[in-house]
Design a protein around this motif. Structure first.
Motif, PDB file in Angstrom:
ATOM      1  N   ALA A   6       0.833  -1.203   0.000  1.00  0.00           N
ATOM      2  CA  ALA A   6       0.000   0.000   0.000  1.00  0.00           C
ATOM      3  C   ALA A   6       0.869   1.256   0.000  1.00  0.00           C
ATOM      4  O   ALA A   6       0.602   2.213  -0.740  1.00  0.00           O
ATOM      5  CB  ALA A   6      -0.923  -0.002   1.216  1.00  0.00           C
ATOM      6  N   ALA A   7       1.924   1.242   0.815  1.00  0.00           N
ATOM      7  CA  ALA A   7       2.812   2.407   0.872  1.00  0.00           C
ATOM      8  C   ALA A   7       3.566   2.593  -0.435  1.00  0.00           C
ATOM      9  O   ALA A   7       3.819   3.720  -0.870  1.00  0.00           O
ATOM     10  CB  ALA A   7       3.790   2.254   2.037  1.00  0.00           C
ATOM     11  N   GLN A  12       4.415   5.501  -5.531  1.00  0.00           N
ATOM     12  CA  GLN A  12       4.440   5.497  -6.996  1.00  0.00           C
ATOM     13  C   GLN A  12       3.640   6.663  -7.564  1.00  0.00           C
ATOM     14  O   GLN A  12       4.087   7.354  -8.494  1.00  0.00           O
ATOM     15  CB  GLN A  12       3.866   4.179  -7.521  1.00  0.00           C
ATOM     16  CG  GLN A  12       3.864   4.060  -9.035  1.00  0.00           C
ATOM     17  CD  GLN A  12       3.209   2.776  -9.500  1.00  0.00           C
ATOM     18  OE1 GLN A  12       2.105   2.447  -9.073  1.00  0.00           O
ATOM     19  NE2 GLN A  12       3.883   2.049 -10.361  1.00  0.00           N
ATOM     20  N   LEU A  13       2.475   6.928  -6.997  1.00  0.00           N
ATOM     21  CA  LEU A  13       1.658   8.024  -7.501  1.00  0.00           C
ATOM     22  C   LEU A  13       2.296   9.374  -7.179  1.00  0.00           C
ATOM     23  O   LEU A  13       2.287  10.287  -8.012  1.00  0.00           O
ATOM     24  CB  LEU A  13       0.253   7.947  -6.921  1.00  0.00           C
ATOM     25  CG  LEU A  13      -0.719   8.993  -7.465  1.00  0.00           C
ATOM     26  CD1 LEU A  13      -0.830   8.913  -8.984  1.00  0.00           C
ATOM     27  CD2 LEU A  13      -2.083   8.849  -6.840  1.00  0.00           C
ATOM     28  N   LEU A  14       2.856   9.519  -5.976  1.00  0.00           N
ATOM     29  CA  LEU A  14       3.528  10.769  -5.628  1.00  0.00           C
ATOM     30  C   LEU A  14       4.674  11.064  -6.597  1.00  0.00           C
ATOM     31  O   LEU A  14       4.873  12.203  -7.020  1.00  0.00           O
ATOM     32  CB  LEU A  14       4.061  10.697  -4.194  1.00  0.00           C
ATOM     33  CG  LEU A  14       3.022  10.644  -3.073  1.00  0.00           C
ATOM     34  CD1 LEU A  14       3.719  10.496  -1.721  1.00  0.00           C
ATOM     35  CD2 LEU A  14       2.144  11.871  -3.083  1.00  0.00           C
ATOM     36  N   THR A  15       5.403  10.017  -6.955  1.00  0.00           N
ATOM     37  CA  THR A  15       6.519  10.187  -7.887  1.00  0.00           C
ATOM     38  C   THR A  15       6.022  10.583  -9.272  1.00  0.00           C
ATOM     39  O   THR A  15       6.612  11.440  -9.941  1.00  0.00           O
ATOM     40  CB  THR A  15       7.334   8.888  -7.984  1.00  0.00           C
ATOM     41  OG1 THR A  15       7.776   8.509  -6.676  1.00  0.00           O
ATOM     42  CG2 THR A  15       8.553   9.072  -8.870  1.00  0.00           C
ATOM     43  N   SER A  16       4.928   9.973  -9.706  1.00  0.00           N
ATOM     44  CA  SER A  16       4.384  10.314 -11.029  1.00  0.00           C
ATOM     45  C   SER A  16       3.887  11.752 -11.051  1.00  0.00           C
ATOM     46  O   SER A  16       3.998  12.442 -12.065  1.00  0.00           O
ATOM     47  CB  SER A  16       3.253   9.354 -11.402  1.00  0.00           C
ATOM     48  OG  SER A  16       2.096   9.579 -10.623  1.00  0.00           O
ATOM     49  N   VAL A  38       7.325  13.080  -1.791  1.00  0.00           N
ATOM     50  CA  VAL A  38       7.984  11.835  -2.188  1.00  0.00           C
ATOM     51  C   VAL A  38       8.924  11.351  -1.070  1.00  0.00           C
ATOM     52  O   VAL A  38       8.949  10.162  -0.729  1.00  0.00           O
ATOM     53  CB  VAL A  38       8.766  12.018  -3.499  1.00  0.00           C
ATOM     54  CG1 VAL A  38       9.631  10.796  -3.799  1.00  0.00           C
ATOM     55  CG2 VAL A  38       7.806  12.264  -4.664  1.00  0.00           C
ATOM     56  N   ALA A  39       9.694  12.292  -0.511  1.00  0.00           N
ATOM     57  CA  ALA A  39      10.613  11.926   0.578  1.00  0.00           C
ATOM     58  C   ALA A  39       9.852  11.360   1.767  1.00  0.00           C
ATOM     59  O   ALA A  39      10.265  10.350   2.374  1.00  0.00           O
ATOM     60  CB  ALA A  39      11.423  13.150   1.001  1.00  0.00           C
ATOM     61  N   GLU A  40       8.729  11.987   2.100  1.00  0.00           N
ATOM     62  CA  GLU A  40       7.901  11.478   3.193  1.00  0.00           C
ATOM     63  C   GLU A  40       7.341  10.105   2.836  1.00  0.00           C
ATOM     64  O   GLU A  40       7.247   9.221   3.686  1.00  0.00           O
ATOM     65  CB  GLU A  40       6.760  12.456   3.471  1.00  0.00           C
ATOM     66  CG  GLU A  40       5.871  12.029   4.634  1.00  0.00           C
ATOM     67  CD  GLU A  40       4.736  13.002   4.895  1.00  0.00           C
ATOM     68  OE1 GLU A  40       3.839  12.657   5.698  1.00  0.00           O
ATOM     69  OE2 GLU A  40       4.753  14.099   4.297  1.00  0.00           O
ATOM     70  N   GLY A  41       6.981   9.933   1.562  1.00  0.00           N
ATOM     71  CA  GLY A  41       6.468   8.640   1.122  1.00  0.00           C
ATOM     72  C   GLY A  41       7.499   7.534   1.239  1.00  0.00           C
ATOM     73  O   GLY A  41       7.165   6.384   1.567  1.00  0.00           O
ATOM     74  N   VAL A  42       8.767   7.861   0.994  1.00  0.00           N
ATOM     75  CA  VAL A  42       9.842   6.878   1.142  1.00  0.00           C
ATOM     76  C   VAL A  42       9.950   6.443   2.603  1.00  0.00           C
ATOM     77  O   VAL A  42      10.069   5.245   2.911  1.00  0.00           O
ATOM     78  CB  VAL A  42      11.186   7.457   0.655  1.00  0.00           C
ATOM     79  CG1 VAL A  42      12.337   6.530   1.030  1.00  0.00           C
ATOM     80  CG2 VAL A  42      11.158   7.678  -0.849  1.00  0.00           C
ATOM     81  N   GLU A  43       9.884   7.400   3.525  1.00  0.00           N
ATOM     82  CA  GLU A  43       9.960   7.083   4.951  1.00  0.00           C
ATOM     83  C   GLU A  43       8.797   6.192   5.368  1.00  0.00           C
ATOM     84  O   GLU A  43       8.968   5.238   6.136  1.00  0.00           O
ATOM     85  CB  GLU A  43       9.969   8.371   5.779  1.00  0.00           C
ATOM     86  CG  GLU A  43      11.280   9.139   5.717  1.00  0.00           C
ATOM     87  CD  GLU A  43      12.432   8.341   6.340  1.00  0.00           C
ATOM     88  OE1 GLU A  43      12.224   7.698   7.390  1.00  0.00           O
ATOM     89  OE2 GLU A  43      13.514   8.337   5.751  1.00  0.00           O
ATOM     90  N   ARG A  44       7.618   6.508   4.881  1.00  0.00           N
ATOM     91  CA  ARG A  44       6.445   5.700   5.208  1.00  0.00           C
ATOM     92  C   ARG A  44       6.596   4.275   4.659  1.00  0.00           C
ATOM     93  O   ARG A  44       6.210   3.307   5.308  1.00  0.00           O
ATOM     94  CB  ARG A  44       5.174   6.344   4.637  1.00  0.00           C
ATOM     95  CG  ARG A  44       4.756   7.608   5.355  1.00  0.00           C
ATOM     96  CD  ARG A  44       3.469   8.172   4.760  1.00  0.00           C
ATOM     97  NE  ARG A  44       3.083   9.383   5.423  1.00  0.00           N
ATOM     98  CZ  ARG A  44       2.383   9.437   6.553  1.00  0.00           C
ATOM     99  NH1 ARG A  44       2.014   8.303   7.123  1.00  0.00           N
ATOM    100  NH2 ARG A  44       2.073  10.590   7.105  1.00  0.00           N
ATOM    101  N   TYR A  45       7.165   4.184   3.457  1.00  0.00           N
ATOM    102  CA  TYR A  45       7.343   2.851   2.877  1.00  0.00           C
ATOM    103  C   TYR A  45       8.306   2.003   3.710  1.00  0.00           C
ATOM    104  O   TYR A  45       8.035   0.834   3.985  1.00  0.00           O
ATOM    105  CB  TYR A  45       7.859   2.939   1.437  1.00  0.00           C
ATOM    106  CG  TYR A  45       8.310   1.583   0.962  1.00  0.00           C
ATOM    107  CD1 TYR A  45       7.379   0.601   0.646  1.00  0.00           C
ATOM    108  CD2 TYR A  45       9.670   1.257   0.921  1.00  0.00           C
ATOM    109  CE1 TYR A  45       7.770  -0.670   0.284  1.00  0.00           C
ATOM    110  CE2 TYR A  45      10.066  -0.015   0.558  1.00  0.00           C
ATOM    111  CZ  TYR A  45       9.125  -0.982   0.237  1.00  0.00           C
ATOM    112  OH  TYR A  45       9.519  -2.234  -0.099  1.00  0.00           O
ATOM    113  N   VAL A  46       9.430   2.601   4.103  1.00  0.00           N
ATOM    114  CA  VAL A  46      10.409   1.848   4.898  1.00  0.00           C
ATOM    115  C   VAL A  46       9.770   1.361   6.197  1.00  0.00           C
ATOM    116  O   VAL A  46       9.929   0.200   6.595  1.00  0.00           O
ATOM    117  CB  VAL A  46      11.656   2.707   5.187  1.00  0.00           C
ATOM    118  CG1 VAL A  46      12.594   1.974   6.153  1.00  0.00           C
ATOM    119  CG2 VAL A  46      12.392   3.027   3.889  1.00  0.00           C
TER     120      VAL A  46
END
Length: 285
Positions: A6-7, A12-16, A38-46
């Motif tokens: 999900a993350a 992916q959408l934030l990057t697009s 995007v940076a925040e999204g990377v942290e959430r993914y990790v």
């Protein structure tokens, strides 16, 4: 769907969205905001990936090696039993489109049919001022599935695209040709008369939408043309008029479309005009 998946779809959408902003010469402030998202999204993914690993009973030593931290530091940063925050509503970081620049023109021609359909829907989404999460809820589709559609990763059946386009205040028929091409489908019979003309015009509007509805000037087509030809091209660009095949092909190429597909639609209209003329002549009109 796991936490990490999900993350990752959210990321992916934030990057697009950031890439779309770059291609359309968005304001620096908007690009920086999108990059921060995007940076925040990377942290959430990790964090979500760590949570998935722990739920699968992987040790903290194993997790620590993956995230390159000491086990005690990893445990403090992502403690067991504490759920990671869910990603915020997708699409909150919007980037205003200001037309097509050189970079957009170079990449538009390499987009797949699926990506062009997704791009058209993203343009409508941005214009609507709504979030992906809100649109997905109203349409009754999973957020992840909508994210896959918007990024050109998958194409649902036509009723779903029709519903989403309607929710986003777009014209479903303008996306019909993009959807058919994304599905790899082609009409087996040539439509006649007004139907052929309406289909061609809708396809032109859809192709125009897929690249952000640029003007002739943004396409760098307004210079060196006579006033009459400019007017014809402007009308053809929005599907309000038919142009010669030479001018139609010029527009399609600059919009990143495939002239071969539009040629069939254009010829259907010409054939309809011809058959109507023959019928009128035979009827003595």
């Amino acid at each position: 769907m796991g936490n990490g998946e999900a993350a990752a779809e959210h990321l992916q959408l934030l990057t697009s969205q950031l890439l779309d902003g770059e291609r359309r010469d968005a304001q620096l402030e908007d690009l920086v905001k999108a990059a921060a998202a995007v940076a925040e999204g990377v942290e959430r993914y990790v964090g979500a990936a760590v949570q998935d690993a722990r739920e699968q009973n992987y040790s903290w030593d194993f997790v620590a090696r993956g995230v390159r931290l000491r086990p005690d530091m990893a445990r403090r940063k992502w403690p067991d039993g504490v759920s990671q925050d869910a990603p915020p509503a997708l699409g909150d970081q919007r980037i205003a489109s200001v037309g097509l620049n050189r970079a957009e023109k170079k990449t538009a021609v390499s987009r797949t049919a699926k990506e062009q359909l997704g791009s058209a829907l993203r343009v409508l989404l941005g214009a609507s001022g709504r979030t992906v999460g809100a649109v997905a809820e109203q349409a009754g589709v999973p957020v992840g599935s909508l994210s896959q559609l918007l990024t050109g990763k998958q194409v649902p059946e036509w009723p779903t695209v029709f519903t989403l386009t309607t929710i986003l205040d777009g014209c479903p028929e303008d996306l019909r040709a993009l959807w058919e091409w994304a599905k790899g489908r082609a009409s087996t019979t040539a439509p006649a008369g007004a139907t052929a003309l309406a289909r061609f015009r809708s396809a032109m509007r859809g192709q125009h939408l897929a690249v952000g509805r640029p003007t002739l000037g943004e396409l760098r087509l307004s210079s060196g043309l006579g006033l009459d030809r400019q007017r014809i091209l402007e009308s053809a660009l929005t599907g309000d008029a038919m142009a010669s095949w030479e001018d139609t092909e010029l527009l399609v190429r600059h919009l990143g479309g495939q002239p071969k597909k539009f040629r069939h639609l254009w010829e259907d209209v010409q054939y309809s005009i011809f058959t109507l003329s023959v019928k009128a002549a035979s009827d003595g009109r």
